[in-house]
Design a protein around this motif. Structure first.
Motif, PDB file in Angstrom:
ATOM      1  N   ASP A 306      -3.810  -1.240 -41.781  1.00 37.83           N
ATOM      2  CA  ASP A 306      -4.898  -0.262 -41.751  1.00 37.83           C
ATOM      3  C   ASP A 306      -5.382  -0.014 -40.324  1.00 37.83           C
ATOM      4  O   ASP A 306      -5.641   1.140 -39.942  1.00 37.83           O
ATOM      5  CB  ASP A 306      -6.065  -0.743 -42.609  1.00 37.83           C
ATOM      6  N   ALA A 310      -4.982   3.662 -38.334  1.00 37.87           N
ATOM      7  CA  ALA A 310      -6.115   4.393 -37.761  1.00 37.87           C
ATOM      8  C   ALA A 310      -5.856   4.769 -36.314  1.00 37.87           C
ATOM      9  O   ALA A 310      -6.186   5.882 -35.878  1.00 37.87           O
ATOM     10  CB  ALA A 310      -7.384   3.541 -37.870  1.00 37.87           C
ATOM     11  N   ARG A 313      -3.288   7.582 -36.200  1.00 37.15           N
ATOM     12  CA  ARG A 313      -3.891   8.848 -36.621  1.00 37.15           C
ATOM     13  C   ARG A 313      -4.630   9.521 -35.453  1.00 37.15           C
ATOM     14  O   ARG A 313      -4.642  10.756 -35.350  1.00 37.15           O
ATOM     15  CB  ARG A 313      -4.879   8.604 -37.771  1.00 37.15           C
TER      16      ARG A 313
END
Length: 554
Positions: A306, A310, A313
């Motif tokens: 995760d 992030a 992204r």
């Protein structure tokens, strides 16, 4: 070349003129009267050292947090040196024997510097960084100002034996208008950050020590000539001419193409979301190299899927659907992972680094690819993903299967000479390749890229390197697959014409270099690029190659 001139290896083009500025003197330590530290005080002395090292590491990390791209990466790595368990342990061991903290810091650093130098390659590159950490810790222990580059009152030329990342990363290009060093090579940290700052840079300049502070110098970052006390009128005229050319180049807005319309993607090298967002202010069409190491360095444990997703992204979102090429973790060697135990390697530059870490810890690469896949899915895009340090077609095929299994576009880096020779076989297994000219040059020429004595060998204009690049480009043309260049060679406007003439389809470098590269290509036809490539390949040495190409495209 004028008689009052020195010659070095050119790194970043342009002309600059001004007084020579030397970095501040390193702190001087003189053992206090009384000699050894009493046994009862040694624990306190060790704690004093630990506090000083932690303070230095904190300052470096603070600078990293206010920097981006390569600057942030190298500052974070240097901060890690200040807390390296081996080095800290060696200092404390000497303190335990009665050595005062400053003396122990100096002695332990000498031991590690000798070891790094013996190992060579990327480890030898860390000696400058380690010595910089030593000086900062000693200064903290002595209560004197931290060493570094003074802020000049007028635009100046920074000259030094060598420059540490902590010095070069914080420079103001309006006040420090060029870098000249006695040591270093074309792909050293100094050279890379100089390109990021967009200022002329020349390295491996012998006899530089004879240039006194305040001496007027004229730096030509294209030819590598440093003139001492040149004619002032002529010098200012050359600077003005260079300034006009730079302004004209800065007006270029893309997209990348030659004068006769042949498309060439001009892309950016980035390291995180901050540097990606900054890159969008330049005329780049996307990201050709997203270095993902920053998420892993200086971590006690592996970042979660995760966390990684992030971060990825951020870069993907910065370019809003445009091309993004993500390089999987290129750690090991001079960028060790704290959460991975690796055995001592006698030659780490050729050891377990890059994609080879997956042979020992496959879960690290699997988690990273999962994170990239998750970021791609949530963003609704399909990034290109490439692996570093691929040596043969079997490795390329294995990596491509992992990438395609997550719905991504698969590619690999060409930075090992064996991979360049086997380019047709490797390209048959992947969708694209990107040539990392920094490592390819070092490995091809068997020359440490930090060695000033060998700087001419690590010049990307070396004909042997260019022949390997041409081999890869030709394989890409034969198979109809893209071949990019993402080393610092892609930031050289003159060399960019050569690369395009060979068949390279994209050029990725520090974003600040994009306009100059794009503007040069826009004024050069495809036929001129091909002629330039032939001339460079026929040249006997880098200087002859530059001269021959300049006669064609300038």
């Amino acid at each position: 070349m004028p008689q009052t001139a020195l010659k070095g290896t050119p790194v970043v083009g342009g002309i600059a003129y001004g007084p020579a500025l030397w970095p501040g003197e390193r702190p001087v330590y003189r053992p206090a009267d009384g000699g050894a530290v009493p046994e009862a005080e040694r624990d306190a002395e060790a704690e004093r050292f630990a506090a000083a090292a932690a303070t230095v590491a904190g300052r470096l990390r603070d600078r990293a947090s206010h920097s981006n791209g390569v600057a942030a990466e190298v500052l974070s790595a240097t901060a890690g040196l200040a807390e390296d368990r081996g080095w800290v342990g060696a200092v404390k061991k000497l303190i335990g024997k009665g050595e005062q903290a400053p003396g122990a810091t100096i002695a332990a650093t000498e031991e590690f510097a000798a070891l790094f130098t013996k190992l060579g390659g990327l480890m030898a590159e860390r000696v400058t960084d380690l010595n910089d950490v030593r000086d900062r810790v000693v200064a903290e222990l002595l209560g004197v100002p931290e060493p570094g580059v003074p802020v000049p009152d007028t635009p100046s030329i920074l000259v030094a034996d060598d420059l540490a990342p902590a010095d070069t990363a914080g420079l103001d290009p309006a006040l420090v208008t060029a870098l000249v060093t006695r040591l270093g090579g074309p792909t050293s940290h100094t050279a890379i950050i100089a390109r990021q700052l967009g200022i002329p840079c020349v390295v491996a300049v012998t006899d530089l020590a004879g240039v006194a502070a305040g001496t007027a110098v004229l730096v030509d970052g294209t030819t590598g000539v440093v003139e001492i006390e040149p004619d002032q009128t002529r010098a200012r005229s050359r600077v003005e001419e260079s300034r006009r050319a730079a302004l004209a180049a800065a007006a270029w807005t893309g997209p990348g193409r030659t004068a006769d319309g042949h498309p060439v993607s001009v892309l950016a090298n980035v390291a995180d979301g901050t540097s990606a967002r900054a890159a969008t202010a330049h005329p780049v069409e996307g990201v050709g190299l997203f270095r993902t190491e920053l998420a892993f360095l200086d971590r006690a444990d592996e970042p979660s899927v995760d966390e990684q997703a992030a971060l990825y992204r951020e870069v993907i979102d910065a370019f809003d659907g445009r091309k993004v090429v993500i390089r999987t973790l290129d750690a090991g060697s001079d960028k060790p992972l704290k959460f991975v135990s690796q055995e001592h390697e006698p030659n780490p530059a050729m050891g377990v680094r890059g994609n080879r870490i997956a042979s020992v810890h496959p879960e690290i690469r699997a988690h990273q690819l999962d994170a990239i896949g998750r970021a791609a899915e949530t963003a609704g895009v399909t990034p290109w993903v490439m692996a570093p340090m691929i040596a043969d077609a079997r490795e390329a095929e294995e990596f491509a299967a992992e990438v395609r299994g997550r719905g991504l576009v698969a590619g690999v880096m060409i930075e090992i000479p064996a991979a360049a020779v086997l380019a047709p076989a490797i390209l048959s297994k992947v969708d694209f390749v990107s040539i990392g000219t920094n490592d390819l040059t070092q490995y091809t020429m068997a020359a440490d890229r930090m060695s000033a004595e060998l700087a001419a060998l690590t010049d990307p204009w070396q004909p042997a390197v260019l022949h390997l690049v041409a081999t890869v480009a030709r394989a890409g043309q034969d198979l109809g697959k893209p071949v990019g260049v993402c080393g610092e060679a892609a930031a050289d406007p003159l060399l960019a014409c050569v690369l395009v003439g060979m068949g390279i389809t994209s050029l990725s470098s520090a974003p600040v270099a994009a306009a100059a590269v794009g503007a040069r290509l826009a004024e050069t036809t495809s036929d001129q690029c091909r002629e330039a490539a032939q001339a460079a390949l026929a040249a006997a040495d880098p200087e002859a190659a530059r001269t021959a190409v300049a006669a064609i495209v300038l």
